[in-house]
Design a protein around this motif. Sequence first.
Motif, PDB file in Angstrom:
ATOM      1  N   ALA A  47      -0.157 -10.975 -11.773  1.00  0.00           N
ATOM      2  CA  ALA A  47       0.455 -11.290 -10.115  1.00  0.00           C
ATOM      3  C   ALA A  47      -0.347 -10.758  -9.627  1.00  0.00           C
ATOM      4  O   ALA A  47      -1.181  -9.390  -9.439  1.00  0.00           O
ATOM      5  N   LYS A  63       2.654  -8.972 -14.191  1.00  0.00           N
ATOM      6  CA  LYS A  63       3.621  -9.821 -13.404  1.00  0.00           C
ATOM      7  C   LYS A  63       4.857  -9.072 -13.253  1.00  0.00           C
ATOM      8  O   LYS A  63       6.057  -9.607 -12.247  1.00  0.00           O
ATOM      9  N   LEU A  71       4.139  -4.840  -6.970  1.00  0.00           N
ATOM     10  CA  LEU A  71       5.415  -5.964  -6.536  1.00  0.00           C
ATOM     11  C   LEU A  71       6.068  -6.032  -5.485  1.00  0.00           C
ATOM     12  O   LEU A  71       6.534  -7.004  -4.267  1.00  0.00           O
ATOM     13  N   LEU A 128      -1.443  -8.820  -5.515  1.00  0.00           N
ATOM     14  CA  LEU A 128      -1.298  -7.451  -4.667  1.00  0.00           C
ATOM     15  C   LEU A 128      -1.840  -7.370  -3.559  1.00  0.00           C
ATOM     16  O   LEU A 128      -2.949  -8.127  -3.628  1.00  0.00           O
ATOM     17  N   ARG A 185       3.503   1.179  -1.360  1.00  0.00           N
ATOM     18  CA  ARG A 185       2.436   0.148  -2.716  1.00  0.00           C
ATOM     19  C   ARG A 185       0.834   0.906  -1.698  1.00  0.00           C
ATOM     20  O   ARG A 185       0.612   1.176  -2.684  1.00  0.00           O
TER      21      ARG A 185
END
Length: 304
Positions: A260, A175, A180, A262, A187
């Motif tokens: 989380a 997370k 993020l 992506l 990324r």
Amino acid sequence: MRITLRQLEIFIAIADYGSTAAAGEQLGLSQSAVSAGLHELENQLDTRVFERIGKRLALNAEGEALKAQAQPLLDQAQTLQQDFSAGNNWQRVRFAASTTIGNYYCPPLLAQARRELPSALTTGLPELLIRNTADVIALVQGLRADVGLIEGECHQPELACEPWLREELVLVCAKEDVLLTMSPGQRLAALKQAQWLLREPGSGTREVWEQQIRPLLGDQPRMAELGQSEAIKQAVAAGLGIAYLSRIAVTDMLNNGTLAELQLPTGTLYRQLYLIWHPQKSRTKAATALFQYLRQWQPPASNT
């Protein structure tokens, strides 16, 4: 000496109803056939098992001892005949599934099948064999499973294969992972240097990663293998790397914020799940009913 189940059945009927005539009526045999069966049994045992009191037959001590052993044998034979000739026992069904399917799809599937199929076909529970895709294919190919559900493609020409469900795969991280906060361009570069946590070769998830993700990562991505999706999820949550997993396998941890999601540069990715079986494998009524149910089943909305 060879004692038959029919002789024991005749013996039990006489013991229960007190005469060869009454036993014959219950068994659908003539009185002479019942008498002959009893005579053969007593000759083989070399002892009398009834006392003759007028027209009535009463068990003697030897007969009481014989009944105590014969009744369980007949009960077991009846159960055996029901299980195999009727083919209505789910416990005789061997059902193989890849890991994600077995852990997340099969429990609601079997619960729904039990509610919707005739109760005569859903006694007990099938033997659910959860393996990776390669092992499931081997089980079905070796006639050791009635049907298989796999997360990758089947390349064995002797097996029948048809599309089953289509499911979404997601890229997950811890997370608080710095990925993020990055732009899409940043990324993608970072993913090439990231630590990827993967299932073992032979798993459907690994096969799809090799086909869809690895070409984006350059020649030598950093990879570590863990044998189970649950172990991979926990390792990702602990910040040890990132993973590409079925959405159904990570929904709980995405919902509670432990993991989380992506976004991939390629957008949303899906994989096809398959139903496989061996055309030469014979199936009981229960196995056939489950097979037909699998072909039309769709997961509840909350599980997709």
